[in-house]
Design a protein around this motif. Structure first.
Motif, PDB file in Angstrom:
ATOM      1  N   ASN A 163       0.824  -1.211   0.000  1.00  0.00           N
ATOM      2  CA  ASN A 163       0.000   0.000   0.000  1.00  0.00           C
ATOM      3  C   ASN A 163       0.860   1.264   0.000  1.00  0.00           C
ATOM      4  O   ASN A 163       0.388   2.346  -0.281  1.00  0.00           O
ATOM      5  CB  ASN A 163      -0.958  -0.009   1.195  1.00  0.00           C
ATOM      6  CG  ASN A 163      -2.062   1.034   1.065  1.00  0.00           C
ATOM      7  OD1 ASN A 163      -2.409   1.467  -0.027  1.00  0.00           O
ATOM      8  ND2 ASN A 163      -2.614   1.429   2.190  1.00  0.00           N
ATOM      9  N   LYS A 184      -1.379   4.096  -1.477  1.00  0.00           N
ATOM     10  CA  LYS A 184      -2.292   3.916  -2.614  1.00  0.00           C
ATOM     11  C   LYS A 184      -3.689   4.328  -2.181  1.00  0.00           C
ATOM     12  O   LYS A 184      -4.371   5.075  -2.877  1.00  0.00           O
ATOM     13  CB  LYS A 184      -2.281   2.466  -3.106  1.00  0.00           C
ATOM     14  CG  LYS A 184      -0.978   2.073  -3.770  1.00  0.00           C
ATOM     15  CD  LYS A 184      -0.973   0.608  -4.162  1.00  0.00           C
ATOM     16  CE  LYS A 184       0.389   0.220  -4.714  1.00  0.00           C
ATOM     17  NZ  LYS A 184       0.503  -1.229  -4.910  1.00  0.00           N
ATOM     18  N   THR A 185      -4.105   3.822  -1.021  1.00  0.00           N
ATOM     19  CA  THR A 185      -5.383   4.214  -0.428  1.00  0.00           C
ATOM     20  C   THR A 185      -5.221   4.273   1.086  1.00  0.00           C
ATOM     21  O   THR A 185      -4.461   3.500   1.667  1.00  0.00           O
ATOM     22  CB  THR A 185      -6.516   3.206  -0.758  1.00  0.00           C
ATOM     23  OG1 THR A 185      -6.144   1.918  -0.271  1.00  0.00           O
ATOM     24  CG2 THR A 185      -6.791   3.142  -2.249  1.00  0.00           C
ATOM     25  N   GLY A 243      -7.069  15.912   3.256  1.00  0.00           N
ATOM     26  CA  GLY A 243      -6.220  14.917   2.615  1.00  0.00           C
ATOM     27  C   GLY A 243      -4.942  14.581   3.347  1.00  0.00           C
ATOM     28  O   GLY A 243      -4.172  13.732   2.905  1.00  0.00           O
ATOM     29  N   TYR A 255      -0.705  10.658   3.303  1.00  0.00           N
ATOM     30  CA  TYR A 255      -1.456  11.149   2.147  1.00  0.00           C
ATOM     31  C   TYR A 255      -1.911   9.968   1.304  1.00  0.00           C
ATOM     32  O   TYR A 255      -1.248   8.932   1.263  1.00  0.00           O
ATOM     33  CB  TYR A 255      -0.580  12.047   1.261  1.00  0.00           C
ATOM     34  CG  TYR A 255       0.029  13.198   1.989  1.00  0.00           C
ATOM     35  CD1 TYR A 255      -0.639  14.408   2.101  1.00  0.00           C
ATOM     36  CD2 TYR A 255       1.293  13.092   2.584  1.00  0.00           C
ATOM     37  CE1 TYR A 255      -0.076  15.484   2.783  1.00  0.00           C
ATOM     38  CE2 TYR A 255       1.860  14.163   3.263  1.00  0.00           C
ATOM     39  CZ  TYR A 255       1.174  15.349   3.357  1.00  0.00           C
ATOM     40  OH  TYR A 255       1.730  16.397   4.028  1.00  0.00           O
ATOM     41  N   GLU A 256      -2.990  10.194   0.598  1.00  0.00           N
ATOM     42  CA  GLU A 256      -3.461   9.202  -0.362  1.00  0.00           C
ATOM     43  C   GLU A 256      -2.932   9.606  -1.736  1.00  0.00           C
ATOM     44  O   GLU A 256      -2.855  10.788  -2.061  1.00  0.00           O
ATOM     45  CB  GLU A 256      -4.993   9.162  -0.355  1.00  0.00           C
ATOM     46  CG  GLU A 256      -5.555   7.892  -0.907  1.00  0.00           C
ATOM     47  CD  GLU A 256      -7.014   7.699  -0.502  1.00  0.00           C
ATOM     48  OE1 GLU A 256      -7.380   6.549  -0.260  1.00  0.00           O
ATOM     49  OE2 GLU A 256      -7.761   8.692  -0.431  1.00  0.00           O
ATOM     50  N   GLU A 257      -2.576   8.615  -2.531  1.00  0.00           N
ATOM     51  CA  GLU A 257      -1.954   8.853  -3.832  1.00  0.00           C
ATOM     52  C   GLU A 257      -2.755   9.822  -4.694  1.00  0.00           C
ATOM     53  O   GLU A 257      -2.186  10.659  -5.398  1.00  0.00           O
ATOM     54  CB  GLU A 257      -1.768   7.512  -4.549  1.00  0.00           C
ATOM     55  CG  GLU A 257      -0.949   7.581  -5.803  1.00  0.00           C
ATOM     56  CD  GLU A 257      -0.656   6.208  -6.367  1.00  0.00           C
ATOM     57  OE1 GLU A 257       0.380   6.077  -7.028  1.00  0.00           O
ATOM     58  OE2 GLU A 257      -1.452   5.268  -6.153  1.00  0.00           O
ATOM     59  N   LYS A 258      -4.061   9.750  -4.628  1.00  0.00           N
ATOM     60  CA  LYS A 258      -4.897  10.608  -5.474  1.00  0.00           C
ATOM     61  C   LYS A 258      -5.011  12.040  -4.950  1.00  0.00           C
ATOM     62  O   LYS A 258      -5.580  12.890  -5.610  1.00  0.00           O
ATOM     63  CB  LYS A 258      -6.291   9.999  -5.635  1.00  0.00           C
ATOM     64  CG  LYS A 258      -7.096   9.951  -4.357  1.00  0.00           C
ATOM     65  CD  LYS A 258      -8.448   9.304  -4.553  1.00  0.00           C
ATOM     66  CE  LYS A 258      -9.221   9.270  -3.249  1.00  0.00           C
ATOM     67  NZ  LYS A 258     -10.448   8.533  -3.365  1.00  0.00           N
ATOM     68  N   ASN A 259      -4.445  12.308  -3.765  1.00  0.00           N
ATOM     69  CA  ASN A 259      -4.575  13.629  -3.150  1.00  0.00           C
ATOM     70  C   ASN A 259      -3.299  13.962  -2.376  1.00  0.00           C
ATOM     71  O   ASN A 259      -3.313  14.050  -1.160  1.00  0.00           O
ATOM     72  CB  ASN A 259      -5.796  13.643  -2.220  1.00  0.00           C
ATOM     73  CG  ASN A 259      -6.098  15.026  -1.691  1.00  0.00           C
ATOM     74  OD1 ASN A 259      -5.610  16.025  -2.190  1.00  0.00           O
ATOM     75  ND2 ASN A 259      -6.909  15.081  -0.642  1.00  0.00           N
ATOM     76  N   CYS A 260      -2.202  14.139  -3.115  1.00  0.00           N
ATOM     77  CA  CYS A 260      -0.933  14.312  -2.391  1.00  0.00           C
ATOM     78  C   CYS A 260      -0.167  15.571  -2.790  1.00  0.00           C
ATOM     79  O   CYS A 260       1.059  15.595  -2.726  1.00  0.00           O
ATOM     80  CB  CYS A 260      -0.081  13.059  -2.498  1.00  0.00           C
ATOM     81  SG  CYS A 260       0.340  12.552  -4.147  1.00  0.00           S
ATOM     82  N   GLU A 261      -0.871  16.628  -3.151  1.00  0.00           N
ATOM     83  CA  GLU A 261      -0.209  17.899  -3.490  1.00  0.00           C
ATOM     84  C   GLU A 261       0.629  18.407  -2.315  1.00  0.00           C
ATOM     85  O   GLU A 261       1.754  18.880  -2.494  1.00  0.00           O
ATOM     86  CB  GLU A 261      -1.247  18.946  -3.893  1.00  0.00           C
ATOM     87  CG  GLU A 261      -0.624  20.276  -4.270  1.00  0.00           C
ATOM     88  CD  GLU A 261      -1.653  21.341  -4.623  1.00  0.00           C
ATOM     89  OE1 GLU A 261      -1.299  22.528  -4.522  1.00  0.00           O
ATOM     90  OE2 GLU A 261      -2.789  20.990  -5.004  1.00  0.00           O
TER      91      GLU A 261
END
Length: 175
Positions: free
Chosen positions: A36, A64-65, A88, A108-114
């Motif tokens: 993960n 990843k999640t 996030g 952080y989650e991969e889809k929201n890691c700014e």
């Protein structure tokens, strides 16, 4: 790791052992979270040689999640969940004796890691620009004198500097 009393500020000279502790902690996090994990980075002032830092590790990890499994695994390994401190970004804290903060794990989650990438860009910029590293160190020392017992105000006092570096890194206008 020496640690920092809860809600307080303590600054120490850079210690080469911080990098070693990061590597050990990184391996532990990989072992407990497995596939993960996308990335783990040493961030914060302990990752910047030559400047003073609070003697606690800041580690940023991208998953990843982020599922209930992440929360339960962290808690089983003595990390206290502090909350979603900004959208996030979940924070876990490892405490030592007398509730001293030893590790701050920024998740952080991969889809929201700014925010993850902002931390990396800040660290890398300061590492490669000694004039900004010195400015940052002086700011930290001044804030420590003003807020030794208020970590929140100490952290808030650094925000304008973070914003300035973020703008520089986003413009690619490095000096």
């Amino acid at each position: 790791m020496l640690g920092v009393p809860k809600y307080k500020v303590l600054l120490k000279s850079h210690d080469e052992k911080w990098a070693e502790e990061f590597e050990k902690t990184k391996q532990t996090l990989i072992n407990i979270h497995g596939d993960n994990v996308v990335d783990i980075q040493h961030v914060g002032s302990t990752a910047i040689k030559g400047i003073v830092a609070k003697p606690l590790l800041d580690i940023a990890i991208v998953f990843k999640t982020i599922t209930n499994s992440v929360f339960s695994t962290m808690q089983k390994n003595r990390y206290e969940y502090y909350g979603e401190v900004i959208t996030g970004k979940h924070l876990f804290i490892l405490r030592g004796e007398e509730q001293d903060s030893l590790h701050h794990i920024h998740c952080y989650e991969e889809k929201n890691c700014e925010q993850f990438f902002d931390q990396i860009k800040f660290r890398d910029f300061i590492r490669s620009h000694s004039n900004y590293a010195k400015e940052y160190e002086l700011l930290k020392q001044e804030l420590y004198k003003m807020y030794p017992n208020d970590r929140k105000k100490y952290t808030e006092g650094k925000q304008a500097f973070f914003d300035k570096i973020k703008q520089l890194t986003n413009e690619n206008s490095y000096e």
